[in-house]
Design an enzyme around this catalytic site. Structure first.
Site, short mmCIF file in Angstrom:
data_model
loop_
_atom_site.label_atom_id
_atom_site.label_comp_id
_atom_site.label_asym_id
_atom_site.label_seq_id
_atom_site.Cartn_x
_atom_site.Cartn_y
_atom_site.Cartn_z
N PHE A 52 -10.48 0.34 -76.52
CA PHE A 52 -10.19 1.78 -76.63
C PHE A 52 -9.06 2.23 -75.73
CE2 PHE A 52 -12.77 2.13 -72.83
CZ PHE A 52 -12.32 3.28 -72.20
N LYS A 53 -8.78 1.46 -74.68
CA LYS A 53 -7.72 1.86 -73.75
C LYS A 53 -6.36 1.97 -74.45
CE LYS A 53 -10.61 1.63 -70.25
NZ LYS A 53 -10.58 0.73 -69.11
N ASP A 54 -6.19 1.24 -75.56
CA ASP A 54 -4.93 1.31 -76.29
C ASP A 54 -4.66 2.72 -76.84
OD1 ASP A 54 -4.18 -1.42 -76.08
OD2 ASP A 54 -5.51 -1.95 -77.73
N THR A 78 -8.22 -2.01 -69.09
CA THR A 78 -7.07 -1.18 -68.73
C THR A 78 -5.83 -2.04 -68.49
OG1 THR A 78 -8.38 0.60 -67.76
CG2 THR A 78 -6.13 0.39 -66.98
#
Length: 486
Positions: free
Chosen positions: A123-125, A156
């Site tokens: 999800f960090k993308d 991250t």
């Protein structure tokens, strides 16, 4: 839109002025002077928009000093089906964050929101790809360069490095806890050979890495001379980019703006769910914000009792959901600031106590530091905890019942989400990563390997480039200075 520090001792700044930095000069975190509001009419108008168009509408409320045409170009460059191409079977890549109904029973509904279709499968993308484009844009305008110094417990780091690799005027120095990430996570980072990427494996836990990032950020002379910036979730632009997918999830799960949804978020550093808090403060009709922790349950303890008790490095567990192996949640300060009625003096006193006594107590009991815990419910927060046996059982259960394989962090989210279901209110669980990133536990749970998107088949066998260093701030500063030449 101006931004102020939670510590109250730094001047107000614009979005562009805080974009490239992390902590404010007084050691606080930036927040807008006030949260922009979103009306029901706006929500209805946004319902059929593409992800990129929706992102422009949300972000322009915060980045008021970036020309809208420039912002639109940057956002549309970021949120494309080509960048977010790792959709699973049955998912539409062009939706960027498609929903999948997992289970429905007795009027309740559990829905997965896919956030892991980007280049590093996490999800960090969702925020980091935009941050890379924003940074390059800002640096080109200033004819400047930036040395990003960050810490990661797993996702991250790779998201930042993939977003910043090859970007003009940018170097990345990324700390991670030595031998405490999954083999896939480690390989994603350490296999990068780009000359502007520096991976440093720190002999310690994530909190040791994060403490060094904060120490360097608080050395204003060194930070200025070395042109230090950050991509950790203390960076405001990263948090606000994450606000967008709460709006997307809500709009996809409802048919009118008088409906509510809840979100469950696997939580370590509190950045992801802090974005949900901001969306709710903007007026998004969120019922509950469910904080799901693993064995490192500092946040769960606070949301159950009002006691914030930071664990020491030796008390931080190394778990099978390693991106949540955090015992000092950086973004928690942003929520506490709001909980305290934005009383910066009081916040400074409480976080001094974190440094001197290891925490604070807002339970209202005799001898406590205050009684604000009674107000937590007004912000929609509840919490729960999931341990290794829970996540293995949840992975098995979800696969057996629905034919869906989820990663370990998402499993923590599903387990806790099931404890807070309300009839008539969809519960959206934010997916954390694709299961391939945590194959060891998938194999334990299902007796087979997780599927891998094309291009990741043999990533662990690639040559790796990294430095092992002690948790020593001065040695870290010397390493940065050596490789920047500044």
């Amino acid at each position: 839109m101006q931004y102020l520090s939670t510590r109250g001792q730094s001047p107000a700044q614009s979005f562009s002025q805080i974009l490239l930095g992390g902590l404010a000069p007084d050691g606080g975190l930036y927040l807008p002077v006030e949260y922009p509001k979103v009306s029901s009419a706006e929500l209805d108008a946004w319902r059929k928009m593409s992800y990129a168009d929706l992102a422009v509408e949300v972000l322009k409320k915060f980045a008021t000093d970036i020309p809208e045409a420039d912002l639109k170009a940057l956002v549309h460059k970021t949120y494309t089906a080509d960048v977010y191409r790792n959709a699973r079977a049955g998912e539409e890549a062009s939706q960027i964050t498609p929903l999948r109904v997992l289970e429905e029973a007795n009027g309740t509904k559990v829905v997965l929101q896919a956030l892991s279709n980007g280049p590093t499968l996490a999800f960090k993308d969702m925020a980091m790809q935009l941050l890379g484009n924003l940074f390059e844009y800002a640096l080109a305008k200033q004819h400047a360069e930036l040395n990003i110094f960050g810490a990661t417990s797993g996702d991250t780091g790779s998201a930042a490095e993939y977003a910043m690799r090859g970007k003009k005027g940018i170097r990345v120095f990324m700390l991670s806890p030595h031998k405490k990430m999954s083999a896939f996570q480690t390989a994603q980072m350490f296999s990068l050979q780009d000359p502007n990427i520096f991976n440093i494996a720190v002999e310690g836990v994530f909190d040791d890495c994060q403490d060094m990032v904060k120490a360097v950020s608080n050395d204003l002379e060194f930070k200025t001379r070395q042109k230090i910036g950050t991509v950790n979730s203390i960076n405001w632009a990263r948090v606000v980019a994450q606000v967008v997918y709460y709006f997307r999830g809500y709009l996809s799960a409802t048919t009118s703006s008088d409906q509510k949804v809840s979100f469950t978020v696997p939580s370590g550093n509190f950045g992801n769910i802090c974005a949900g808090h901001i969306a709710r403060m903007m007026g998004l009709p969120i019922d509950k914000l469910v904080v799901a922790t693993n064995e490192n349950d500092v946040l769960d303890e606070f949301f159950r009792t009002g006691v914030y008790r930071v664990r020491k490095s030796a008390e931080t567990y190394h778990t099978t959901s390693p991106s949540m192996d955090i015992s000092k949640a950086s973004n928690f300060e942003r929520f506490i600031y709001d909980l305290l009625g934005r009383d910066a003096d009081r916040l400074r006193a409480l976080f001094r106590k974190v440094e001197t006594h290891g925490g604070f107590d807002l339970s209202g009991k005799p001898g406590s530091d205050g009684d604000e815990f009674a107000k937590v419910a007004q912000y929609g927060f509840v919490s729960g905890k999931s341990v290794h046996s829970d996540r293995v059982a949840t992975i098995r259960d979800v696969h057996a019942k629905y034919g869906v394989t989820i990663d370990t962090h998402t499993a923590d989210g599903v387990k806790v989400a099931r404890e807070y279901l309300t009839p008539g209110i969809p519960m959206l669980v934010l997916e954390t990563a694709l299961p391939a990133k945590f194959n060891e536990t998938i194999r334990e749970a299902l007796g087979r390997d997780a599927e891998r998107p094309a291009g990741f088949e043999n990533i662990e066998s690639l040559p790796q480039r990294y430095e092992v260093m002690p948790a020593d701030v001065e040695k870290m500063k010397a390493f940065i200075a050596k490789h920047t030449g500044l």
